[in-house]
Write a protein that holds these residues in place. Structure first.
Motif, PDB file in Angstrom:
ATOM      1  N   CYS A  78       0.834  -1.207   0.000  1.00 56.11           N
ATOM      2  CA  CYS A  78       0.000   0.000   0.000  1.00 56.11           C
ATOM      3  C   CYS A  78       0.866   1.253   0.000  1.00 56.11           C
ATOM      4  N   ASP A  79       1.953   1.222   0.773  1.00 52.54           N
ATOM      5  CA  ASP A  79       2.853   2.370   0.839  1.00 52.54           C
ATOM      6  C   ASP A  79       3.518   2.619  -0.513  1.00 52.54           C
TER       7      ASP A  79
ATOM      8  N   GLU B  20       1.699   6.853  -6.712  1.00 49.75           N
ATOM      9  CA  GLU B  20       0.669   7.857  -7.013  1.00 49.75           C
ATOM     10  C   GLU B  20       1.225   9.261  -6.826  1.00 49.75           C
ATOM     11  N   THR B  21       2.000   9.459  -5.765  1.00 53.45           N
ATOM     12  CA  THR B  21       2.622  10.762  -5.520  1.00 53.45           C
ATOM     13  C   THR B  21       3.602  11.098  -6.631  1.00 53.45           C
TER      14      THR B  21
ATOM     15  N   ARG C  74       1.039   4.214  -2.809  1.00 54.04           N
ATOM     16  CA  ARG C  74       0.877   5.648  -2.515  1.00 54.04           C
ATOM     17  C   ARG C  74       2.075   6.463  -3.000  1.00 54.04           C
TER      18      ARG C  74
END
Length: 101
Positions: free
Chosen positions: A15-16, A22-23, A19
């Motif tokens: 999940c990290d 995505e960033t 993210r």
């Protein structure tokens, strides 16, 4: 129980990474798969305190970019971004924890 803990940690890491990607993609404005020097200036100004002394100096911006661009190819790939982002984030967390000592 151990297997459950490892599975939970692996899920969290996934999940990290999602993210982080995505960033990264938000700042890769031209969709090239890399962050160039101009895009990186936007990253730093969005994720850090822009009022930090010296940040507005173009030479300082270039030095920061070059320190992140480990390969020296003039662009930051996802791996380089992750290394910088996590080091920056962990540095801030460490600083916050040690300030109260």
């Amino acid at each position: 129980e151990f297997y459950g803990s490892v599975t939970k940690m692996a899920t969290q890491a996934s999940c990290d990474i999602t993210r982080l990607k995505e960033t990264f993609d938000q700042f890769d404005q031209d969709g090239s798969g890399f962050i160039d020097e101009e895009e990186f200036a936007n990253v730093v100004s969005s994720l850090t305190d822009c009022t930090h002394e010296g940040f507005s100096d173009p030479d300082m911006q270039k030095k920061i970019f070059e320190s992140v661009d480990r390969s020296g190819d003039g662009k930051v790939d996802f791996t380089e971004f992750c290394v910088w982002f996590l080091a920056h984030l962990l540095g801030d967390v460490f600083q916050l924890r040690t300030e109260g000592l």
